[in-house]
Scaffold this motif. Structure first.
Motif, PDB file in Angstrom:
ATOM      1  N   ASN B 306      -5.512  -7.779   1.641  1.00 41.43           N
ATOM      2  CA  ASN B 306      -5.306  -7.223   0.300  1.00 41.43           C
ATOM      3  C   ASN B 306      -5.175  -5.699   0.386  1.00 41.43           C
ATOM      4  O   ASN B 306      -4.300  -5.097  -0.253  1.00 41.43           O
ATOM      5  CB  ASN B 306      -6.478  -7.628  -0.599  1.00 41.43           C
ATOM      6  CG  ASN B 306      -6.293  -7.149  -2.015  1.00 41.43           C
ATOM      7  OD1 ASN B 306      -5.240  -7.352  -2.612  1.00 41.43           O
ATOM      8  ND2 ASN B 306      -7.300  -6.483  -2.565  1.00 41.43           N
ATOM      9  N   ALA B 309      -1.776  -4.934   1.761  1.00 38.57           N
ATOM     10  CA  ALA B 309      -0.724  -5.159   0.763  1.00 38.57           C
ATOM     11  C   ALA B 309      -0.609  -3.966  -0.193  1.00 38.57           C
ATOM     12  O   ALA B 309       0.505  -3.594  -0.609  1.00 38.57           O
ATOM     13  CB  ALA B 309      -1.010  -6.451  -0.011  1.00 38.57           C
ATOM     14  N   LEU B 310      -1.740  -3.355  -0.524  1.00 45.62           N
ATOM     15  CA  LEU B 310      -1.702  -2.176  -1.410  1.00 45.62           C
ATOM     16  C   LEU B 310      -0.926  -1.033  -0.754  1.00 45.62           C
ATOM     17  O   LEU B 310      -0.145  -0.334  -1.414  1.00 45.62           O
ATOM     18  CB  LEU B 310      -3.133  -1.703  -1.716  1.00 45.62           C
ATOM     19  CG  LEU B 310      -4.011  -2.636  -2.555  1.00 45.62           C
ATOM     20  CD1 LEU B 310      -5.425  -2.050  -2.690  1.00 45.62           C
ATOM     21  CD2 LEU B 310      -3.395  -2.867  -3.934  1.00 45.62           C
ATOM     22  N   ALA B 312       1.351  -1.398   1.680  1.00 40.18           N
ATOM     23  CA  ALA B 312       2.748  -1.817   1.802  1.00 40.18           C
ATOM     24  C   ALA B 312       3.479  -1.620   0.476  1.00 40.18           C
ATOM     25  O   ALA B 312       4.639  -1.167   0.438  1.00 40.18           O
ATOM     26  CB  ALA B 312       2.821  -3.288   2.236  1.00 40.18           C
ATOM     27  N   GLU B 313       2.811  -1.939  -0.621  1.00 40.14           N
ATOM     28  CA  GLU B 313       3.411  -1.794  -1.944  1.00 40.14           C
ATOM     29  C   GLU B 313       3.811  -0.337  -2.215  1.00 40.14           C
ATOM     30  O   GLU B 313       4.888  -0.058  -2.757  1.00 40.14           O
ATOM     31  CB  GLU B 313       2.407  -2.291  -3.006  1.00 40.14           C
ATOM     32  CG  GLU B 313       2.929  -2.321  -4.418  1.00 40.14           C
ATOM     33  CD  GLU B 313       4.267  -3.025  -4.546  1.00 40.14           C
ATOM     34  OE1 GLU B 313       4.467  -4.054  -3.856  1.00 40.14           O
ATOM     35  OE2 GLU B 313       5.136  -2.521  -5.300  1.00 40.14           O
ATOM     36  N   LEU B 314       2.943   0.574  -1.779  1.00 38.23           N
ATOM     37  CA  LEU B 314       3.252   2.004  -1.945  1.00 38.23           C
ATOM     38  C   LEU B 314       4.511   2.385  -1.167  1.00 38.23           C
ATOM     39  O   LEU B 314       5.363   3.142  -1.664  1.00 38.23           O
ATOM     40  CB  LEU B 314       2.064   2.853  -1.474  1.00 38.23           C
ATOM     41  CG  LEU B 314       2.297   4.379  -1.480  1.00 38.23           C
ATOM     42  CD1 LEU B 314       2.472   4.911  -2.904  1.00 38.23           C
ATOM     43  CD2 LEU B 314       1.153   5.102  -0.780  1.00 38.23           C
ATOM     44  N   ARG B 316       6.994   0.454  -0.312  1.00 37.36           N
ATOM     45  CA  ARG B 316       8.150  -0.116  -1.025  1.00 37.36           C
ATOM     46  C   ARG B 316       8.527   0.757  -2.218  1.00 37.36           C
ATOM     47  O   ARG B 316       9.689   1.082  -2.428  1.00 37.36           O
ATOM     48  CB  ARG B 316       7.828  -1.544  -1.491  1.00 37.36           C
ATOM     49  CG  ARG B 316       8.287  -2.607  -0.516  1.00 37.36           C
ATOM     50  CD  ARG B 316       8.016  -4.023  -1.034  1.00 37.36           C
ATOM     51  NE  ARG B 316       7.425  -4.813   0.022  1.00 37.36           N
ATOM     52  CZ  ARG B 316       6.142  -5.143   0.088  1.00 37.36           C
ATOM     53  NH1 ARG B 316       5.295  -4.789  -0.877  1.00 37.36           N
ATOM     54  NH2 ARG B 316       5.696  -5.823   1.121  1.00 37.36           N
ATOM     55  N   GLU B 317       7.510   1.123  -2.973  1.00 32.01           N
ATOM     56  CA  GLU B 317       7.702   1.958  -4.174  1.00 32.01           C
ATOM     57  C   GLU B 317       8.395   3.277  -3.822  1.00 32.01           C
ATOM     58  O   GLU B 317       9.276   3.745  -4.544  1.00 32.01           O
ATOM     59  CB  GLU B 317       6.305   2.219  -4.771  1.00 32.01           C
ATOM     60  CG  GLU B 317       6.234   3.093  -5.994  1.00 32.01           C
ATOM     61  CD  GLU B 317       4.758   3.471  -6.287  1.00 32.01           C
ATOM     62  OE1 GLU B 317       3.886   2.577  -6.202  1.00 32.01           O
ATOM     63  OE2 GLU B 317       4.484   4.662  -6.547  1.00 32.01           O
ATOM     64  N   LYS B 326       1.955  -7.013   6.168  1.00 35.23           N
ATOM     65  CA  LYS B 326       1.689  -8.456   6.153  1.00 35.23           C
ATOM     66  C   LYS B 326       1.550  -8.870   7.618  1.00 35.23           C
ATOM     67  O   LYS B 326       2.013  -8.152   8.500  1.00 35.23           O
ATOM     68  CB  LYS B 326       2.803  -9.253   5.473  1.00 35.23           C
ATOM     69  CG  LYS B 326       4.149  -9.154   6.165  1.00 35.23           C
ATOM     70  CD  LYS B 326       5.175 -10.115   5.569  1.00 35.23           C
ATOM     71  CE  LYS B 326       6.447 -10.063   6.418  1.00 35.23           C
ATOM     72  NZ  LYS B 326       7.459 -11.026   5.992  1.00 35.23           N
ATOM     73  N   ARG B 389       0.151   8.573  -2.606  1.00 33.70           N
ATOM     74  CA  ARG B 389       1.217   8.551  -3.610  1.00 33.70           C
ATOM     75  C   ARG B 389       1.570   9.979  -4.025  1.00 33.70           C
ATOM     76  O   ARG B 389       2.732  10.298  -4.238  1.00 33.70           O
ATOM     77  CB  ARG B 389       0.778   7.718  -4.827  1.00 33.70           C
ATOM     78  CG  ARG B 389       1.823   7.630  -5.918  1.00 33.70           C
ATOM     79  CD  ARG B 389       1.444   6.646  -7.013  1.00 33.70           C
ATOM     80  NE  ARG B 389       1.738   5.274  -6.616  1.00 33.70           N
ATOM     81  CZ  ARG B 389       0.850   4.287  -6.521  1.00 33.70           C
ATOM     82  NH1 ARG B 389      -0.426   4.507  -6.806  1.00 33.70           N
ATOM     83  NH2 ARG B 389       1.219   3.083  -6.162  1.00 33.70           N
TER      84      ARG B 389
END
Lengths: 392, 392
Positions: B306, B309-310, B312-314, B316-317, B326, B389
């Motif tokens: 988890n 994933a946080l 990785a999401e950044l 992508r963003e 993953k 970020r």
């Protein structure tokens, strides 16, 4: 095409000793299903971990289960608490070893085998009879090996000779399998020889806790050893850790080959190919060297030594040459009537239903000798001694 | 005269990565004593052993304290109960591995390093960036090493090339440090290549428990691998055993170099230079692979995943190239604006008070990349992502 294997493995002899023993015992028990066999060939401890060690190890396991006290990768050379406990153990018998010179491992066998990594192509001198790891690890590295005969004449404690050259020398004292222990004077001769010739002594002190006279428990009891010797030691026999796994190797900062400190090589070897010892095991080892733990461990050692004394007494009574029986859990004796090791093994098995270890299994100079172990119950030992008395 | 050392040690590069990180962090915190640093460079687990494992290990320690259940030397290749539990673990994700092909050890790092003992003078192919043990253990043995570049173009998953010869190939999937995982098709290509060229693949599966898509968790998921591959695996990351120490290596009986089964060589190597794993540790490992234990371990894995994933999401963003996030606890990403690894390290430290690992520390192909680890609390990870970020 195929990848190349390490061809030195082809030069290893198959070690049939313990499988051959098992085969002969099995054949005998199949024919004599009611025989009450007593096994005196065991090189492994039989008494449980002492309460202080069990308690410390359980506490450490609990710590690992809580977020606030969990521990990840241990230091590759051991936790400071254990290195310091080991240094204090040396100090307790008057030997100075710096905690920073101590490298904790999963056992002396691993270190005895892995130490070959730091050396180049030297001549390797190994006493015969011998603990097989010294031989096999050097054969795997393709080294030239010269055997040093241990015999009745030198009391199974060989000394340097004029034709010995610069090299790596393995010494084990108190010795496995012979139980013989070098005196301080003898070790001083070895250290002086090593310093004179630029040699390195690899000193196996796995049985140091069994020393009961003034034989040195460490080669560092001898002046100059810190400049020529690496020492292996272990909790296996001292604290019954054969199944718990913890040992240590001392590579003194002062030990150099030319300008190269061997400690730097061993430190790099361990940091690269080893990841430290389990935290609960290190806490167990620390507890074994505490005052309370060591007192409990020494009760076990005394128990084994009492067994060994019973066997030694029989040899004296019968006028049979032997080494060990003190300073060691082993009694190493000359087979009666000039028998070879395996013939005596068969006689002992079939006439007394006692299993021991033929000396020939440890090297050519072991032929005609036999090893009995005190790692057993007092009851079994007494019974075995009675049976032996009948056939010796 | 002096004894000869292993001169290959002179060719080892000093690994300054983690000491250089520590130095820079120390300098920063001395100037900024109130800074709240978040450490995302950790390659070590942070969550405690799960209750089922703690309980099993404590029980085993108690057994060692009682005469009737005490255990001495463990089998050198592991207790059958554990080898069978590991075989069952493979079976749980559809891979057949015989218990007799599994060699239990104190950790995958030891085995990765010690495996060099069984090989001759082959060409060694190692991906770059890389886990340093593959390199250093082969440098110590004087081997010829060829680096295989892992790059953005191959998604940090290099494949065989026409000029690759018969040799020993190191693969790590899911990869440390990049987090990239090979697909079944890609591994099949590697296996076919190894079978065609008589090569051996050394497959490091230490992160197999993190696989969350259909990437193979073992090279033996691929037909033919049992004839060309050795696999290293570990309880370290799966069950949080970095401080408890247990791993295993699979050397299939079918794997041969010409007529020589490599299993016989590894068995002999381990029997000579290793003495088995602590009994309580083996019981702990068995418990980790039980149904109840594994369920508890997977809660920890999910927790780390988890976190990953946080991160990785950044990425992508922000449209930043990355691997991992993953199938792995790591996120490996391209430093923004073409910055080099260490410049980005300094920027992250001084502007966001977050510590990560410069990719250049893992090899030349890691330059310009950066690794963040999910081995941390959710709270810290969320805070670090917010800070990142702001500067990405």
């Amino acid at each position: 095409m195929n990848i190349k294997i390490n061809e030195n493995f082809n030069h290893l002899a198959q070690n049939y000793l313990f499988s051959e023993i098992a085969k002969r015992v099995k054949a005998y028990t199949e024919k004599n299903p009611d025989a009450k066999i007593i096994r005196m060939g065991i090189g492994d401890v039989t008494r449980p971990l002492c309460p202080h060690v069990v308690s410390a190890m359980k506490n450490a396991v609990e710590e690992m289960g809580k977020a606030e006290s969990f521990r990840g990768y241990p230091p590759e050379y051991g936790y400071d608490f254990l290195r310091e406990a080991i240094a204090a153990h040396y100090a307790s018998f008057g030997v100075t070893v710096a905690a920073g010179d101590i490298f904790v491992s999963d056992g002396a066998k691993s270190d005895c085998g892995n130490i070959v990594d730091i050396f180049g192509d030297n001549t390797i001198y190994i006493p015969d009879p011998v603990y097989p790891v010294y031989m096999d690890s050097n054969i795997m590295s393709g080294r030239t090996i010269k055997l040093i005969p241990a015999t009745v004449e030198n009391g199974f404690l060989p000394m340097p000779k004029a034709d010995f050259t610069t090299g790596v020398y393995y010494l084990c004292s108190p010795n496995n399998p012979t139980g013989a222990a070098y005196s301080a004077e003898q070790l001083q001769t070895w250290v002086d020889f090593a310093l004179d010739t630029g040699s390195v002594i690899l000193f196996d002190a796995a049985y140091e806790a069994f020393v009961s006279d003034d034989s040195p428990r460490s080669i560092y009891a001898v002046p100059g050893a810190e400049k020529c010797a690496i020492e292996f030691a272990s909790f296996s026999k001292t604290a019954g850790f054969t199944g718990t796994r913890c040992g240590y190797t001392v590579v003194p900062a002062a030990l150099k080959a030319g300008d190269t400190p061997l400690q730097a090589l061993w430190a790099r070897r361990q940091a690269t190919k080893f990841n430290g010892v389990s935290y609960p095991v290190q806490r167990a080892a620390e507890a074994a060297y505490s005052q309370e733990g060591l007192a409990q461990c020494m009760e076990n050692i005394s128990y084994y030594m009492n067994n060994a004394a019973l066997m030694a007494e029989l040899m004296r009574e019968k006028g049979i040459f032997f080494t060990g029986g003190k300073n060691s859990p082993y009694v190493w004796f000359k087979c009666p009537n000039g028998m070879d090791s395996w013939s005596f093994f068969d006689k002992l098995l079939t006439e007394a239903q006692v299993v021991g270890t033929p000396g020939a299994g440890f090297g050519a100079c072991g032929e005609g000798f036999f090893r009995l172990s005190s790692f057993n119950s007092l009851e079994n030992t007494k019974e075995a001694v009675e049976r032996l008395r009948g056939i010796l």
